[in-house]
Design an enzyme around this catalytic site. Structure first.
Site, short mmCIF file in Angstrom:
data_model
loop_
_atom_site.label_atom_id
_atom_site.label_comp_id
_atom_site.label_asym_id
_atom_site.label_seq_id
_atom_site.Cartn_x
_atom_site.Cartn_y
_atom_site.Cartn_z
N LYS A 102 -4.64 54.09 -38.79
CA LYS A 102 -3.76 54.33 -39.93
C LYS A 102 -2.33 53.86 -39.64
O LYS A 102 -1.75 53.12 -40.43
CB LYS A 102 -3.76 55.82 -40.28
CG LYS A 102 -2.84 56.18 -41.45
CD LYS A 102 -2.88 57.68 -41.72
CE LYS A 102 -1.90 58.04 -42.85
NZ LYS A 102 -1.89 59.51 -43.11
N GLU A 122 -3.87 47.99 -30.47
CA GLU A 122 -4.99 48.67 -29.82
C GLU A 122 -5.21 49.99 -30.55
O GLU A 122 -4.54 50.99 -30.29
CB GLU A 122 -4.68 48.91 -28.34
CG GLU A 122 -4.47 47.64 -27.53
CD GLU A 122 -5.74 46.83 -27.34
OE1 GLU A 122 -6.82 47.30 -27.74
OE2 GLU A 122 -5.64 45.72 -26.80
N CYS A 151 -9.62 56.11 -26.51
CA CYS A 151 -10.04 55.18 -27.57
C CYS A 151 -11.42 54.61 -27.26
O CYS A 151 -12.13 54.17 -28.16
CB CYS A 151 -9.02 54.07 -27.76
SG CYS A 151 -8.59 53.20 -26.24
#
Length: 513
Positions: A247, A266, A300
């Site tokens: 976002k 990233e 992540c």
């Protein structure tokens, strides 16, 4: 449980109140609002940082611009020597810095040490890279002409790092940028300011001993309220490397793109492991558990989905549930702990909301998902990792939940598994567990994984620094760290040299005066 790290804080130069601006060896007194850092492991106040303001930032930019004019002309191998010494200095402080990473962020101690080791490793890599900033030569169509391409430093590189890797992501970017001849301004996550302060305290001696110009490595500790869009819109930063949510990453990409700057994004991951009937299930189990609960699911590259063949689904589910029921959950610095806390109470609320959404959409919670309280869990940041049986099309499954929430999905043939695997907006890390070469090669082929990272018999989490790190689709497309990622930190230039007495034009064009 409370663990005293006052010795380590003193060793790292962390004071009760710390300034949030550094230009390498000089700390600037800042006027922004203070940010207090509390450990998610025990809720204790560690220290505070006085944030930088927009005015402070502009002063840093001026200093960085002046430093770049000097730093870019220092030969790359000599810049690499400075990086080599930074790596040596980090080795000296691996234990206390690793402990601070664990205490301030919440990842377990072994992961904290591992993160500092990543910094050391990228220093070693960058030293070698400093002698390999290579270009290519091409044959010219014109007689007595030579063509080649070369790479020049870009200028100021803005690095925005996320809370889950408080120090390593900076190093991935900064060490490569340094050998490339760039200077760096680091804007760390406000959740882990102290780690950033500690890093700059560590590298200061190296910069001073090597007479590195003030402004080559800069810290601007400021939240988005103190310094927001101005950072990304600043035309003085030709490159911005941003690590964070999809976002916010979309906004960063727009702001940088509007001024035609370069960005390395990233962003989110929705990483999956395909487990086939040909897999070593014990090996797969270890990979899934570390990938799903390591850093309490806040990487992540964390494993979010496992796509398991019908014939082994129930067996693997049973093994996984039994393992989850026995996971040691506790203080990040307790050597027995395998699952530390989430970073803060907001992360806990997000986790619980995601679990409710799974139930609403028809998913089945198989284990975990509770918030822990009582002795040892007073901070309110501890949860039990959760496994849910779901379908891939669920809205909640299509989105990344930054927490230890693992989805189990069935498949019947490999084509279906790969389709399920790729059918999410994100494309960071992926893996397959199989001892069948036909299956593994298909997964790595053009019709296989659509992610930037694809592994065989290795989990999704824990990439080495030697390879380029990054992903596709809503992960942003950026690449950091190893391989030829260094090229993003430099500008490419094509050169043609005429060593004849004539002036022939390309494509045989005749132009006679």
């Amino acid at each position: 449980m409370k663990i005293d790290i006052s010795k380590e804080l003193k060793e790292l130069g962390i004071e009760q109140v710390n300034n949030g601006v550094c230009t390498g060896t000089v700390w600037k007194k800042t006027a922004g609002s203070p940010v207090e850092s509390f450990s998610p492991s025990d809720g204790e106040l560690i220290a505070s940082v006085t944030q930088a303001t927009a005015a402070d930032y502009r002063e840093v930019v001026k200093t960085a611009q002046e430093a770049f004019n000097v730093w870019r002309m220092i030969p790359a191998p000599k810049r690499g020597e400075v990086v080599r010494q930074i790596g040596l200095e980090l080795r000296k402080y691996k234990e206390p810095l690793g402990k601070l990473v664990s205490y301030e962020m919440g990842k377990i101690y072994q992961e904290g040490l591992g993160e500092v080791q990543e910094m050391i490793d990228i220093c070693d890599f960058a030293v070698g890279q400093s002698r390999q900033l290579y270009g290519s030569t091409m044959h010219s169509e014109r007689e007595k002409h030579r063509m080649y391409d070369q790479y020049h430093p870009l200028g100021i590189v803005g690095v925005v790092s996320a809370f889950n890797f408080p120090v390593a992501v900076w190093a991935w970017n900064a060490m490569i940028a340094l050998v490339a001849g760039d200077v760096v301004i680091w804007k760390p996550s406000s959740k882990v300011f102290l780690c950033a302060v500690a890093v700059h305290k560590i590298v200061a001696n190296v910069l001073k001993e090597n007479n590195v110009p003030e402004g080559v490595l800069n810290l601007v500790a400021a939240g988005s309220r103190e310094l927001g869009d101005e950072f990304f819109s600043d035309k003085n930063l030709p490159l911005v490397s941003f690590t964070g949510s999809t976002k916010i990453g979309k906004k960063v990409g727009r702001l940088v793109g509007e001024r035609l700057g370069k960005s390395i994004l990233e962003l989110g991951g929705n990483n999956a492991i395909i487990i086939t009937p040909e897999a070593d299930l014990e090996m797969a189990l270890r990979a899934v558990v570390f990938g799903a609960v390591g850093t309490c699911g806040q990487r992540c590259t964390s494993t979010r989905r496992i796509i398991v063949h019908d014939s082994i689904f129930e067996d693997f589910k049973k093994r996984l549930i039994n393992t989850y029921k026995n996971l040691p959950i506790g203080h990040a610095l307790d050597q027995k702990t395998l699952v530390g806390p989430l970073v803060d109470k907001w992360a806990v609320e997000t986790y619980q909301a995601a679990i409710e959404k799974v139930k609403e959409e028809g998913g089945k919670i198989m284990v975990g998902g509770e918030m822990l309280s009582g002795e040892g869990y007073e901070s309110g940041c501890f949860v039990t990792p959760c496994i849910a049986e779901v379908e891939n099309h669920f809205e909640i499954v299509q989105n990344e939940t930054f927490a230890p929430l693992l989805y189990m999905i069935r498949y019947s043939d490999l084509e279906e598994a790969i389709r399920i695997h790729n059918d999410v907006p994100q494309g960071l890390s992926s893996a397959i567990f199989s001892r069948n070469m036909l299956e593994t090669e298909k997964f790595l082929s053009h019709e296989g994984s659509d992610c930037g990272i694809a592994n065989v018999n290795i989990g999704t989490s824990g990439a080495e620094i030697g390879g380029a790190f990054g992903g596709e689709k809503e992960t942003g497309g950026g690449r950091e760290s190893g391989s030829d990622a260094w090229k993003a930190y430099m500008r490419r230039q094509t050169n043609t040299i005429n060593f004849s007495a004539d002036l022939p034009l390309a494509q045989g064009i005749e132009f006679t005066l």
